[in-house]
Write an enzyme that holds these catalytic residues in place. Sequence first.
Site, mmCIF file in Angstrom:
data_model
loop_
_atom_site.group_PDB
_atom_site.id
_atom_site.type_symbol
_atom_site.label_atom_id
_atom_site.label_comp_id
_atom_site.label_asym_id
_atom_site.label_seq_id
_atom_site.Cartn_x
_atom_site.Cartn_y
_atom_site.Cartn_z
ATOM 1 N N TYR A 353 0.844 -1.197 0.000
ATOM 2 C CA TYR A 353 0.000 0.000 0.000
ATOM 3 C C TYR A 353 0.878 1.245 0.000
ATOM 4 O O TYR A 353 2.049 1.222 0.383
ATOM 5 C CB TYR A 353 -0.953 0.008 1.207
ATOM 6 C CG TYR A 353 -0.286 0.187 2.551
ATOM 7 C CD1 TYR A 353 -0.050 1.462 3.072
ATOM 8 C CD2 TYR A 353 0.104 -0.914 3.316
ATOM 9 C CE1 TYR A 353 0.555 1.627 4.313
ATOM 10 C CE2 TYR A 353 0.697 -0.754 4.556
ATOM 11 C CZ TYR A 353 0.925 0.528 5.049
ATOM 12 O OH TYR A 353 1.523 0.698 6.275
ATOM 13 N N CYS A 354 0.290 2.345 -0.462
ATOM 14 C CA CYS A 354 0.950 3.656 -0.422
ATOM 15 C C CYS A 354 -0.133 4.716 -0.310
ATOM 16 O O CYS A 354 -1.301 4.389 -0.070
ATOM 17 C CB CYS A 354 1.835 3.878 -1.654
ATOM 18 S SG CYS A 354 0.943 3.828 -3.224
ATOM 19 N N THR A 355 0.198 5.971 -0.508
ATOM 20 C CA THR A 355 -0.765 7.055 -0.263
ATOM 21 C C THR A 355 -1.977 6.998 -1.177
ATOM 22 O O THR A 355 -3.119 6.959 -0.728
ATOM 23 C CB THR A 355 -0.072 8.424 -0.416
ATOM 24 O OG1 THR A 355 1.048 8.475 0.449
ATOM 25 C CG2 THR A 355 -1.036 9.556 -0.057
#
Length: 511
Positions: A353-355
């Site tokens: 996951y990331c922003t």
Amino acid sequence: MPSSTSPDQGDDLEACILRFSDLDLKDTSLTNPSSNLKAELDGSTKKKYSFAKKKAFALFVKTKQVPLPSFERKEKWWKCCQQLFTDQTRIHRHVATQHADEIYHQTASVLKQLAVTLGASKSLMSADKKNLSKEYLTHNHEVSAWLPDISCFSPDELISDQGNEEGEVLLYYCYCDLEDPHWVCAWQTALCQHLYLTGKVRIATEGINGTVGGSKLATKLYVEVMLSCPLFKDYLCKDDFKTSKGGAHCFPELRVGVFEEIVPMGISPSKISYKMPGIHLSPGEFHEEVEKFLSRANEEQSDTILLDCRNFYESKIGRFQGCLAPDIRKFSYFPSYVDKNLELFREKRVLMYCTGGIRCERGSAYLKAKGVCKEVFQLKGGIHKYLEEFPDGFYKGKLFVFDERYALSYNSAIVSECSYCGAQWDQYKLCSTHQCRQLVLTCPACQRQGFTACCVTCQDKGSRQASGPTQDIFKEECECTARRPRIPRELSQYIQLPVSADAIEDGPLLK
């Protein structure tokens, strides 16, 4: 462009309108051809070009006709662009000079219907907006032609006041092949200026990545333009735009540029392509996977790794429970991190996951290319979309953003602490030493005591600057970065427990 509607092949205007009665002149999904459309057609359809062009012109003029006043005996009146025309020659001249684009658009529409009704070749159908309209857009169209009409709005309606809570920040990306990124750059610059938007937009041959702020009206118009643009309309949908409270004041300026990558991973898109990413999971699906993962956290050997693809100062103030948060300062270090810790991922299911999702697109492709993982999954829409659905879910703390807000809050959890006294604290400030651009977590009590730098070294630099000559130049490198390995090596046995605030050092460098 024709100045009359004389019939071709024996068809008059009324017959033309009857024949194409189902043609929607406002249908923006139809092909938008280039001026050399005729040359692009097959032989059978090319013979119909002159006919189609005249019919398109006649249809357009017909739509501008208005009812006559009862005291007038004139045959026809037309209204177009807020002007009233009582003479047929003048309305034809106006349409020919001011609405050439619409006529080309409708010419293609008529030709497409002819191709179907007359059994012509399917070449025009297969060379629709993905080819003709894109070529027209980038090579034959002025940038100004692709700006929204804002004549009905006042500047006050479009401009977001400083600190106005009615403003908005958009975050989005779109991976797609762009043949002329420099044209897109010029258009995006003009579009953002046209709508009084600030922010950052990165453009490359692999797509576009943007975060822009302005009034809600301005951001709404921006989204509408992006969704209707032939370059992006087949790839973007409204749900791809993440929104948060803010405005133009969240960014110091507008920066639009052409780069090799739309997210700086440091590897050419020709080597690691966005076209080979991990499996996308919706926020709901990702939530279920994290729930399963956490329920097995006490198992001696888990087959899953929950991987945070962001920089350490992002994960420091907010992260998923039980995640592996690499202690890296830039996303361009991520490939080296994977290489150095490759055995960690062998035969594992990886949940990334990331922003907003963009870093996972390339990051998951890189991890997959190594060929050691069982499976690689990624959170579609990133933390942004997850928190919209699960504000009190498994993500705890704030969401770091790359603008002057620094972070967004969706829940009350505080997972970080003051760098000096250890009290719970998660609001970043810039290091007080002028040359240093790193962020520091220092609570109000410590700030009042003068602890406003990211480390002892910078605190000392700041004191010397205050008492000595201002011309002294200090390097950005300080104790924070000097004592941290550029690429950390993880323990051979990754322990899946919530990352401790003590495990991550202070002092991130702003990008």
